[in-house]
Design a protein around this motif. Structure first.
Motif, PDB file in Angstrom:
ATOM      1  N   ASP A  84     -13.787  17.425 -19.146  1.00 31.23           N
ATOM      2  CA  ASP A  84     -13.417  16.590 -20.272  1.00 31.23           C
ATOM      3  C   ASP A  84     -12.731  17.465 -21.328  1.00 31.23           C
ATOM      4  O   ASP A  84     -13.334  18.419 -21.823  1.00 31.23           O
ATOM      5  CB  ASP A  84     -14.673  15.937 -20.854  1.00 31.23           C
ATOM      6  CG  ASP A  84     -14.395  15.068 -22.061  1.00 31.23           C
ATOM      7  OD1 ASP A  84     -13.208  14.802 -22.357  1.00 31.23           O
ATOM      8  OD2 ASP A  84     -15.370  14.646 -22.717  1.00 31.23           O
ATOM      9  N   PRO A  85     -11.478  17.178 -21.682  1.00 28.54           N
ATOM     10  CA  PRO A  85     -10.762  18.023 -22.643  1.00 28.54           C
ATOM     11  C   PRO A  85     -11.473  18.140 -23.997  1.00 28.54           C
ATOM     12  O   PRO A  85     -11.456  19.195 -24.615  1.00 28.54           O
ATOM     13  CB  PRO A  85      -9.409  17.325 -22.805  1.00 28.54           C
ATOM     14  CG  PRO A  85      -9.263  16.456 -21.611  1.00 28.54           C
ATOM     15  CD  PRO A  85     -10.648  16.100 -21.169  1.00 28.54           C
ATOM     16  N   LEU A  91     -16.535  23.410 -26.896  1.00 31.06           N
ATOM     17  CA  LEU A  91     -17.122  24.675 -26.464  1.00 31.06           C
ATOM     18  C   LEU A  91     -16.307  25.872 -26.956  1.00 31.06           C
ATOM     19  O   LEU A  91     -16.865  26.899 -27.365  1.00 31.06           O
ATOM     20  CB  LEU A  91     -17.248  24.702 -24.937  1.00 31.06           C
ATOM     21  CG  LEU A  91     -18.249  23.714 -24.340  1.00 31.06           C
ATOM     22  CD1 LEU A  91     -18.146  23.708 -22.817  1.00 31.06           C
ATOM     23  CD2 LEU A  91     -19.667  24.018 -24.796  1.00 31.06           C
ATOM     24  N   ARG A  92     -14.983  25.737 -26.930  1.00 32.91           N
ATOM     25  CA  ARG A  92     -14.117  26.809 -27.412  1.00 32.91           C
ATOM     26  C   ARG A  92     -14.323  27.040 -28.913  1.00 32.91           C
ATOM     27  O   ARG A  92     -14.385  28.186 -29.375  1.00 32.91           O
ATOM     28  CB  ARG A  92     -12.657  26.469 -27.124  1.00 32.91           C
ATOM     29  CG  ARG A  92     -11.729  27.647 -27.321  1.00 32.91           C
ATOM     30  CD  ARG A  92     -10.268  27.341 -26.988  1.00 32.91           C
ATOM     31  NE  ARG A  92     -10.098  26.484 -25.846  1.00 32.91           N
ATOM     32  CZ  ARG A  92      -9.336  25.388 -25.828  1.00 32.91           C
ATOM     33  NH1 ARG A  92      -8.664  25.021 -26.899  1.00 32.91           N
ATOM     34  NH2 ARG A  92      -9.215  24.660 -24.745  1.00 32.91           N
ATOM     35  N   ALA A  93     -14.461  25.959 -29.692  1.00 33.41           N
ATOM     36  CA  ALA A  93     -14.694  26.084 -31.134  1.00 33.41           C
ATOM     37  C   ALA A  93     -16.048  26.733 -31.415  1.00 33.41           C
ATOM     38  O   ALA A  93     -16.166  27.575 -32.314  1.00 33.41           O
ATOM     39  CB  ALA A  93     -14.612  24.707 -31.788  1.00 33.41           C
ATOM     40  N   ALA A  97     -16.630  30.274 -33.398  1.00 35.61           N
ATOM     41  CA  ALA A  97     -17.519  30.341 -34.566  1.00 35.61           C
ATOM     42  C   ALA A  97     -18.568  31.438 -34.385  1.00 35.61           C
ATOM     43  O   ALA A  97     -18.868  32.179 -35.327  1.00 35.61           O
ATOM     44  CB  ALA A  97     -18.178  28.988 -34.795  1.00 35.61           C
ATOM     45  N   ARG A  98     -19.115  31.550 -33.170  1.00 37.64           N
ATOM     46  CA  ARG A  98     -20.107  32.603 -32.910  1.00 37.64           C
ATOM     47  C   ARG A  98     -19.465  33.993 -33.058  1.00 37.64           C
ATOM     48  O   ARG A  98     -20.049  34.906 -33.623  1.00 37.64           O
ATOM     49  CB  ARG A  98     -20.713  32.441 -31.520  1.00 37.64           C
ATOM     50  CG  ARG A  98     -21.763  31.356 -31.437  1.00 37.64           C
ATOM     51  CD  ARG A  98     -22.570  31.446 -30.129  1.00 37.64           C
ATOM     52  NE  ARG A  98     -21.738  31.489 -28.925  1.00 37.64           N
ATOM     53  CZ  ARG A  98     -21.315  30.414 -28.255  1.00 37.64           C
ATOM     54  NH1 ARG A  98     -21.649  29.211 -28.666  1.00 37.64           N
ATOM     55  NH2 ARG A  98     -20.575  30.552 -27.177  1.00 37.64           N
ATOM     56  N   ALA A  99     -18.254  34.152 -32.520  1.00 43.07           N
ATOM     57  CA  ALA A  99     -17.564  35.436 -32.599  1.00 43.07           C
ATOM     58  C   ALA A  99     -17.277  35.794 -34.054  1.00 43.07           C
ATOM     59  O   ALA A  99     -17.420  36.954 -34.463  1.00 43.07           O
ATOM     60  CB  ALA A  99     -16.279  35.386 -31.788  1.00 43.07           C
ATOM     61  N   LYS A 100     -16.896  34.824 -34.831  1.00 46.62           N
ATOM     62  CA  LYS A 100     -16.593  35.055 -36.252  1.00 46.62           C
ATOM     63  C   LYS A 100     -17.860  35.450 -37.009  1.00 46.62           C
ATOM     64  O   LYS A 100     -17.844  36.350 -37.832  1.00 46.62           O
ATOM     65  CB  LYS A 100     -15.977  33.794 -36.864  1.00 46.62           C
ATOM     66  CG  LYS A 100     -15.525  33.970 -38.283  1.00 46.62           C
ATOM     67  CD  LYS A 100     -14.847  32.723 -38.814  1.00 46.62           C
ATOM     68  CE  LYS A 100     -14.398  32.922 -40.237  1.00 46.62           C
ATOM     69  NZ  LYS A 100     -13.748  31.725 -40.772  1.00 46.62           N
TER      70      LYS A 100
END
Length: 104
Positions: A84-85, A91-93, A97-100
């Motif tokens: 599902d796009p 999930l990408r967002a 956010a976690r990386a930031k």
């Protein structure tokens, strides 16, 4: 009386290969019947030519079982989405956010 033929294209692509089939079908042939007549179903046995969504030049056609082909139509056979796009974007967002947060 000679039956007139209409030249069309039928295209399909799966993960590893694609096929463009040029065929001539009798005038009045429906999109779904044209796909069957193209023989593309034999080249892709996993393809459900009777139930898959069809489109013309990137536009989904809801009435593929009743709409007649027109000269030059490029009938596209669509396969189901694997993901599902919206879910992929979510999930990408979350990952971004976690990386930031880790870099702060």
């Amino acid at each position: 009386m000679v039956e007139s033929l209409i030249a069309i294209e039928v295209v399909y692509a799966d993960v590893g290969r694609q096929r463009l089939q040029r065929v001539s079908v009798p005038a009045g042939t429906t999109l779904r019947a044209a796909v069957r007549l193209s023989g593309i179903g034999e080249q892709f046995p996993e393809l459900d030519v009777l139930g898959c969504p069809l489109g013309i030049f990137g536009k989904l056609i809801a009435d593929a079982d009743t709409r007649a082909v027109e000269v030059g139509d490029r009938i596209e056979i669509y396969r189901p989405l694997l993901a599902d796009p919206k879910e992929v974007r979510r999930l990408r967002a979350e990952k971004a956010a976690r990386a930031k947060a880790q870099n702060l």
